[in-house]
Design an enzyme around this catalytic site. Sequence first.
Site, PDB file in Angstrom:
ATOM      1  CE  LYS A 192      -0.300   3.232   4.694  1.00 12.90           C
ATOM      2  NZ  LYS A 192      -0.081   3.180   6.080  1.00 12.90           N
ATOM      3  CD  GLU A 200      -2.880   5.402   6.880  1.00  9.71           C
ATOM      4  OE1 GLU A 200      -2.628   5.480   5.686  1.00  9.71           O
ATOM      5  OE2 GLU A 200      -1.802   4.806   7.473  1.00  9.71           O
ATOM      6  CG  ASN A 213      -1.845   1.226   1.327  1.00  9.69           C
ATOM      7  OD1 ASN A 213      -1.690   2.164   0.428  1.00  9.69           O
ATOM      8  ND2 ASN A 213      -2.206   1.274   2.736  1.00  9.69           N
ATOM      9  CD  GLU A 235      -3.543  -2.565   7.453  1.00 10.15           C
ATOM     10  OE1 GLU A 235      -2.527  -2.896   6.948  1.00 10.15           O
ATOM     11  OE2 GLU A 235      -3.839  -1.596   7.399  1.00 10.15           O
ATOM     12  N   GLY A 255       2.610   2.091  10.648  1.00  9.54           N
ATOM     13  CA  GLY A 255       3.355   3.431  10.585  1.00  9.54           C
ATOM     14  C   GLY A 255       4.280   3.652  12.084  1.00  9.54           C
ATOM     15  CG  HIS A 302      -5.737   1.770   5.282  1.00  8.27           C
ATOM     16  ND1 HIS A 302      -5.327   2.783   6.217  1.00  8.27           N
ATOM     17  CD2 HIS A 302      -4.791   1.004   5.194  1.00  8.27           C
ATOM     18  CE1 HIS A 302      -4.245   2.526   6.455  1.00  8.27           C
ATOM     19  NE2 HIS A 302      -3.581   1.470   6.007  1.00  8.27           N
ATOM     20  CB  SER A 353       5.425  -1.785  11.836  1.00  9.93           C
ATOM     21  OG  SER A 353       5.123  -0.802  12.028  1.00  9.93           O
TER      22      SER A 353
END
Length: 253
Positions: free
Chosen positions: A11, A97, A9, A167, A173, A95, A213
């Site tokens: 991003k 985010e 991904n 996730e 991150g 996701h 991560s």
Amino acid sequence: MRKPIIAGNWKMHKTLKESEELVNLLKRQLYDMEDIDIVICPPFTQLAYIADMLEDSNIDLGAQDMHWEEEGAYTGEVSARMLKDASCKYVIIGHSERRQFFGETNKTVNKKVFTALKNDLTPIVCVGESLAQREKGLTFEIVREHLDEGLKNLNGDEAEKIIIAYEPVWAIGSGKVASSEQAQEVHRYIRDWLSKNYGLTLAQEVRIQYGGSVKPDNIAGLIAQEDIDGALVGGASLDADSFSAIVRGSKKG
Ligand code: PGA
């Protein structure tokens, strides 16, 4: 046996030129990988261009999001049909985010999953708890809610086509990977949920990725877990050497 699937991904990273360089390196480094599904999810503006580059390769294309309507007056949005037209095979849906910054809810996730399937795209549906939720002991409850509502009314034929990505938000991150055992525990929970809702056979077929991560040095421990079938990789997918190392490290032993 479930075939491992590693998805990158990207991003909101990389210009067209930078993407081109990365794709050329990945093609060279991964051309001989046959037992693993490899997917990259670049930004929308680069999909059609990268699709051409991937035509003769073993790497598939995915998008990072889509709208749930087939078409219409939705300024700034991209439809499933457009993704299909750009040769996408996969689309990431829900996701964290998107949930955190763009108002994605389980309800919109659910609508998007149906639209993706209808357009012959494989949805990678993201679920996972925040740090505060984990600390309050709510991990399973949150994951169940994401599954109950995000996959609501999916029948067996539909459910068997999806990929689920666990996730934990606190691991994304942050450099804080969930331990292999922590991840496995939730993956097992997700497989049990599938089994309860769709039966054991289907539950054994659906692939569940871990994300948060993932790096070349922790993929081996994760993939060794019974219910972990691959990874959704953010930061480490932006570099050819590290993404290739993750793909190479994901063969089920
Ligand atoms: P990360 O992101 O690998 O950079 O933690 C994973 C993701 O958000 O899918």
